[in-house]
Design a protein around this motif. Structure first.
Motif, short mmCIF file in Angstrom:
data_model
loop_
_atom_site.label_atom_id
_atom_site.label_comp_id
_atom_site.label_asym_id
_atom_site.label_seq_id
_atom_site.Cartn_x
_atom_site.Cartn_y
_atom_site.Cartn_z
N ARG A 73 0.83 -1.21 0.00
CA ARG A 73 0.00 0.00 0.00
C ARG A 73 0.86 1.25 0.00
NH1 ARG A 73 -2.21 2.36 5.26
NH2 ARG A 73 0.03 2.62 5.30
N ASN A 74 1.90 1.28 0.84
CA ASN A 74 2.77 2.45 0.90
C ASN A 74 3.47 2.70 -0.43
OD1 ASN A 74 2.03 2.82 3.55
ND2 ASN A 74 3.87 1.89 4.40
N ARG A 75 3.92 1.64 -1.08
CA ARG A 75 4.58 1.80 -2.38
C ARG A 75 3.59 2.29 -3.43
NH1 ARG A 75 9.93 1.93 -3.03
NH2 ARG A 75 9.73 0.83 -4.99
N GLU A 83 3.10 5.98 -2.83
CA GLU A 83 4.27 6.72 -3.29
C GLU A 83 4.24 6.86 -4.81
OE1 GLU A 83 7.82 4.82 -1.90
OE2 GLU A 83 7.25 5.03 0.20
#
Length: 110
Positions: free
Chosen positions: A94-96, A99
């Motif tokens: 999710r974070n990638r 980003e």
């Protein structure tokens, strides 16, 4: 990817989908789906459903351990660790994705 030491104890990483190296298609349950469009959405939905199942299994075993109905404590330990690692992987993906989305939004139009 095969890990003989992990497979020997019966652990099968069911949450991690196997993607082809050419990026053209995803091999599912006897069918080939496109990675783009709704196929990607299906992969995300399927991954989240699997995450929920892994966490539900760990929660159920935790209740059994707390009530004294669990015969083998290592079953709960393995399930809890699998749920933790699966959650960490999901958060990292999710974070990638966030980003990448933010990077795309910063690109100039023109």
């Amino acid at each position: 990817m095969s890990l003989p030491a992990i497979e020997s104890i019966g652990f099968q990483p069911s949450i991690i989908p196997t993607l082809p190296t050419d990026g053209a298609s995803v091999v599912g349950t006897g069918s080939t789906r496109s990675v783009s469009g709704s196929g990607f959405a299906d992969l995300l939905t399927d991954g989240l459903d699997r995450l929920e199942k892994v966490q539900d299994k760990a929660d159920g075993l935790a209740v059994q351990a707390a009530t004294g109905d669990l015969d083998d404590m290592h079953d709960y330990t393995i399930a809890a660790t699998e749920a933790s690692v699966t959650t960490q992987l999901t958060v990292a993906v999710r974070n990638r994705a966030l980003e990448a989305f933010n990077e795309i939004m910063r690109m100039p139009i023109g």
